[in-house]
Design a protein around this motif. Structure first.
Motif, PDB file in Angstrom:
ATOM      1  N   ALA A  85       0.818  -1.216   0.000  1.00 30.48           N
ATOM      2  CA  ALA A  85       0.000   0.000   0.000  1.00 30.48           C
ATOM      3  C   ALA A  85       0.857   1.273   0.000  1.00 30.48           C
ATOM      4  CB  ALA A  85      -0.930   0.015   1.207  1.00 30.48           C
ATOM      5  N   ASP A  86       2.141   1.128   0.369  1.00 33.34           N
ATOM      6  CA  ASP A  86       3.045   2.275   0.430  1.00 33.34           C
ATOM      7  C   ASP A  86       2.515   3.380   1.333  1.00 33.34           C
ATOM      8  OD1 ASP A  86       4.800   0.940  -1.157  1.00 33.34           O
ATOM      9  OD2 ASP A  86       4.365   2.056  -2.976  1.00 33.34           O
ATOM     10  N   LYS A  95      -3.833   8.367  11.354  1.00 29.53           N
ATOM     11  CA  LYS A  95      -4.273   7.649  10.144  1.00 29.53           C
ATOM     12  C   LYS A  95      -3.044   7.235   9.341  1.00 29.53           C
ATOM     13  CE  LYS A  95      -4.582  11.717   7.270  1.00 29.53           C
ATOM     14  NZ  LYS A  95      -5.263  12.449   6.235  1.00 29.53           N
ATOM     15  N   HIS A  96      -3.320   6.462   8.280  1.00 28.97           N
ATOM     16  CA  HIS A  96      -2.239   6.047   7.394  1.00 28.97           C
ATOM     17  C   HIS A  96      -1.906   7.175   6.429  1.00 28.97           C
ATOM     18  CE1 HIS A  96      -3.750   2.191   8.939  1.00 28.97           C
ATOM     19  NE2 HIS A  96      -2.491   1.836   8.866  1.00 28.97           N
ATOM     20  N   VAL A  97      -0.628   7.400   6.236  1.00 28.91           N
ATOM     21  CA  VAL A  97      -0.161   8.481   5.366  1.00 28.91           C
ATOM     22  C   VAL A  97       0.853   7.899   4.377  1.00 28.91           C
ATOM     23  CG1 VAL A  97      -0.539  10.216   7.169  1.00 28.91           C
ATOM     24  CG2 VAL A  97       1.719   9.139   6.948  1.00 28.91           C
ATOM     25  N   PRO A  98       1.038   8.565   3.225  1.00 38.57           N
ATOM     26  CA  PRO A  98       1.956   8.033   2.213  1.00 38.57           C
ATOM     27  C   PRO A  98       3.397   7.942   2.723  1.00 38.57           C
ATOM     28  CG  PRO A  98       0.560   9.755   1.278  1.00 38.57           C
ATOM     29  CD  PRO A  98       0.345   9.779   2.771  1.00 38.57           C
ATOM     30  N   PHE A  99       4.092   6.879   2.317  1.00 37.65           N
ATOM     31  CA  PHE A  99       5.523   6.732   2.636  1.00 37.65           C
ATOM     32  C   PHE A  99       6.290   8.004   2.285  1.00 37.65           C
ATOM     33  CE2 PHE A  99       6.138   1.818   2.160  1.00 37.65           C
ATOM     34  CZ  PHE A  99       5.614   1.630   3.423  1.00 37.65           C
ATOM     35  N   ARG A 100       5.910   8.594   1.127  1.00 43.09           N
ATOM     36  CA  ARG A 100       6.651   9.748   0.608  1.00 43.09           C
ATOM     37  C   ARG A 100       6.646  10.932   1.583  1.00 43.09           C
ATOM     38  NH1 ARG A 100      10.168   9.124  -3.171  1.00 43.09           N
ATOM     39  NH2 ARG A 100       8.769   8.225  -4.700  1.00 43.09           N
ATOM     40  N   GLU A 101       5.631  11.009   2.442  1.00 43.57           N
ATOM     41  CA  GLU A 101       5.516  12.133   3.386  1.00 43.57           C
ATOM     42  C   GLU A 101       6.276  11.897   4.686  1.00 43.57           C
ATOM     43  OE1 GLU A 101       1.365  12.983   4.037  1.00 43.57           O
ATOM     44  OE2 GLU A 101       1.000  13.427   1.920  1.00 43.57           O
ATOM     45  N   CYS A 102       6.934  10.741   4.786  1.00 42.59           N
ATOM     46  CA  CYS A 102       7.647  10.409   6.029  1.00 42.59           C
ATOM     47  C   CYS A 102       9.120  10.179   5.743  1.00 42.59           C
ATOM     48  CB  CYS A 102       7.068   9.126   6.637  1.00 42.59           C
ATOM     49  SG  CYS A 102       5.308   9.237   7.009  1.00 42.59           S
ATOM     50  N   HIS A 103       9.958  10.566   6.705  1.00 45.93           N
ATOM     51  CA  HIS A 103      11.371  10.229   6.557  1.00 45.93           C
ATOM     52  C   HIS A 103      11.928   9.682   7.857  1.00 45.93           C
ATOM     53  CE1 HIS A 103      11.641  14.470   7.981  1.00 45.93           C
ATOM     54  NE2 HIS A 103      12.658  14.002   8.682  1.00 45.93           N
ATOM     55  N   THR A 105      14.261   9.266  10.981  1.00 43.84           N
ATOM     56  CA  THR A 105      15.058  10.191  11.787  1.00 43.84           C
ATOM     57  C   THR A 105      16.538   9.813  11.729  1.00 43.84           C
ATOM     58  OG1 THR A 105      14.730   8.833  13.765  1.00 43.84           O
ATOM     59  CG2 THR A 105      13.162  10.624  13.397  1.00 43.84           C
ATOM     60  N   GLU A 106      16.815   8.515  11.554  1.00 44.91           N
ATOM     61  CA  GLU A 106      18.209   8.044  11.586  1.00 44.91           C
ATOM     62  C   GLU A 106      18.984   8.433  10.333  1.00 44.91           C
ATOM     63  OE1 GLU A 106      15.535   6.191  12.216  1.00 44.91           O
ATOM     64  OE2 GLU A 106      15.859   4.869  13.938  1.00 44.91           O
ATOM     65  N   THR A 107      18.331   8.426   9.171  1.00 45.07           N
ATOM     66  CA  THR A 107      19.045   8.624   7.907  1.00 45.07           C
ATOM     67  C   THR A 107      18.557   9.834   7.125  1.00 45.07           C
ATOM     68  OG1 THR A 107      17.472   7.243   6.700  1.00 45.07           O
ATOM     69  CG2 THR A 107      19.371   6.121   7.672  1.00 45.07           C
ATOM     70  N   GLY A 108      17.363  10.337   7.435  1.00 47.81           N
ATOM     71  CA  GLY A 108      16.805  11.461   6.690  1.00 47.81           C
ATOM     72  C   GLY A 108      16.157  11.048   5.377  1.00 47.81           C
ATOM     73  N   GLU A 109      16.236   9.768   5.055  1.00 42.21           N
ATOM     74  CA  GLU A 109      15.676   9.297   3.792  1.00 42.21           C
ATOM     75  C   GLU A 109      14.164   9.104   3.898  1.00 42.21           C
ATOM     76  OE1 GLU A 109      17.522   6.379   0.608  1.00 42.21           O
ATOM     77  OE2 GLU A 109      17.008   5.308   2.431  1.00 42.21           O
ATOM     78  N   ASP A 110      13.424   9.430   2.825  1.00 44.65           N
ATOM     79  CA  ASP A 110      11.978   9.213   2.901  1.00 44.65           C
ATOM     80  C   ASP A 110      11.674   7.715   2.736  1.00 44.65           C
ATOM     81  OD1 ASP A 110      10.588   8.691   0.091  1.00 44.65           O
ATOM     82  OD2 ASP A 110      12.262  10.059  -0.214  1.00 44.65           O
ATOM     83  N   LEU A 111      10.544   7.304   3.286  1.00 46.73           N
ATOM     84  CA  LEU A 111      10.234   5.876   3.357  1.00 46.73           C
ATOM     85  C   LEU A 111       9.963   5.267   1.987  1.00 46.73           C
ATOM     86  CD1 LEU A 111      10.122   6.618   6.366  1.00 46.73           C
ATOM     87  CD2 LEU A 111       8.189   5.053   6.600  1.00 46.73           C
ATOM     88  N   GLN A 112       9.506   6.089   1.042  1.00 54.83           N
ATOM     89  CA  GLN A 112       9.254   5.562  -0.304  1.00 54.83           C
ATOM     90  C   GLN A 112      10.568   5.232  -1.005  1.00 54.83           C
ATOM     91  OE1 GLN A 112       5.873   5.154  -1.729  1.00 54.83           O
ATOM     92  NE2 GLN A 112       7.226   3.682  -2.698  1.00 54.83           N
ATOM     93  N   THR A 113      11.532   6.150  -0.919  1.00 57.50           N
ATOM     94  CA  THR A 113      12.841   5.901  -1.520  1.00 57.50           C
ATOM     95  C   THR A 113      13.493   4.682  -0.886  1.00 57.50           C
ATOM     96  OG1 THR A 113      13.093   8.263  -1.927  1.00 57.50           O
ATOM     97  CG2 THR A 113      15.108   6.942  -1.985  1.00 57.50           C
ATOM     98  N   TYR A 114      13.378   4.605   0.441  1.00 55.80           N
ATOM     99  CA  TYR A 114      13.948   3.482   1.188  1.00 55.80           C
ATOM    100  C   TYR A 114      13.343   2.157   0.725  1.00 55.80           C
ATOM    101  CZ  TYR A 114      15.028   0.607   5.311  1.00 55.80           C
ATOM    102  OH  TYR A 114      15.457  -0.384   6.152  1.00 55.80           O
ATOM    103  N   THR A 115      12.000   2.134   0.630  1.00 55.91           N
ATOM    104  CA  THR A 115      11.310   0.908   0.239  1.00 55.91           C
ATOM    105  C   THR A 115      11.631   0.541  -1.205  1.00 55.91           C
ATOM    106  OG1 THR A 115       9.540   1.475   1.769  1.00 55.91           O
ATOM    107  CG2 THR A 115       9.029  -0.184   0.121  1.00 55.91           C
ATOM    108  N   ASP A 116      11.676   1.552  -2.073  1.00 59.18           N
ATOM    109  CA  ASP A 116      12.000   1.285  -3.480  1.00 59.18           C
ATOM    110  C   ASP A 116      13.375   0.648  -3.613  1.00 59.18           C
ATOM    111  OD1 ASP A 116       9.576   2.335  -4.218  1.00 59.18           O
ATOM    112  OD2 ASP A 116      10.364   4.248  -4.927  1.00 59.18           O
TER     113      ASP A 116
END
Ligand SMILES: [Zn+2]
Ligand SMILES: [Zn+2]
Length: 149
Positions: A85-86, A95-103, A105-116
């Motif tokens: 669902a990303d 609520k659930h929010v898009p991976f892209r809107e979260c990063h 704290t440890e690396t600063g990377e957004d969750l979508q980039t990380y998952t991809d």
């Protein structure tokens, strides 16, 4: 009687009973999160320490930090396609929010980039057809202590 293995409690359930069984797992707890989230069975999860693995993320829109539960981390490290669902739960928004809107704290990377990146490293895990189960957004155990914010 055909049986399926429940992705929530990992018990074997008669396939005829599974829809009702699954519905119990995904019921809203009352705070926007589901009762439980699908994971890989314990013996199939990623093993070893998680020292270099990010675990806490911030939702940019509200600035609240949320911790990723270990059993979910160990599931998506093994199968990055599991949570297709990303989206992930934000304790600030409830609520659930898009991976892209979260990063993280440890690396600063957004969750979508990380998952991809995780997915790109494991193309062989990519589902080729209908999974038969609707896999939902990653769930979260709770907000990181307010002291961190
Ligand atoms: Zn179950
Ligand atoms: Zn939020």
């Amino acid at each position: 009687m055909a049986q399926v293995r429940c992705p929530f409690c990992h018990e074997y359930i008669d396939s005829r009973d599974f829809p009702a069984h699954r519905a119990e797992h995904v019921k809203d707890r009352g705070d926007g999160q589901q009762n439980e989230y699908a994971t890989l069975p314990p013996e199939e999860r990623e093993e070893g320490d998680l020292i270099d693995v990010p675990r806490v993320y911030v939702h940019q829109k509200c600035g609240v930090m949320t911790g990723m539960p270990e059993e979910i981390i160990r599931s998506y490290l093994k199968n990055p396609y599991l949570y297709s669902a990303d989206e992930t739960f934000c304790c600030g928004c409830g609520k659930h929010v898009p991976f892209r809107e979260c990063h993280w704290t440890e690396t600063g990377e957004d969750l979508q980039t990380y998952t991809d990146k995780l997915r790109a490293a494991k193309p062989e895990m990519k589902p080729s057809g209908c999974l038969g189960l609707v896999l939902v957004g990653v769930g979260l155990a709770g907000a990181v202590a307010a002291a961190l914010v």
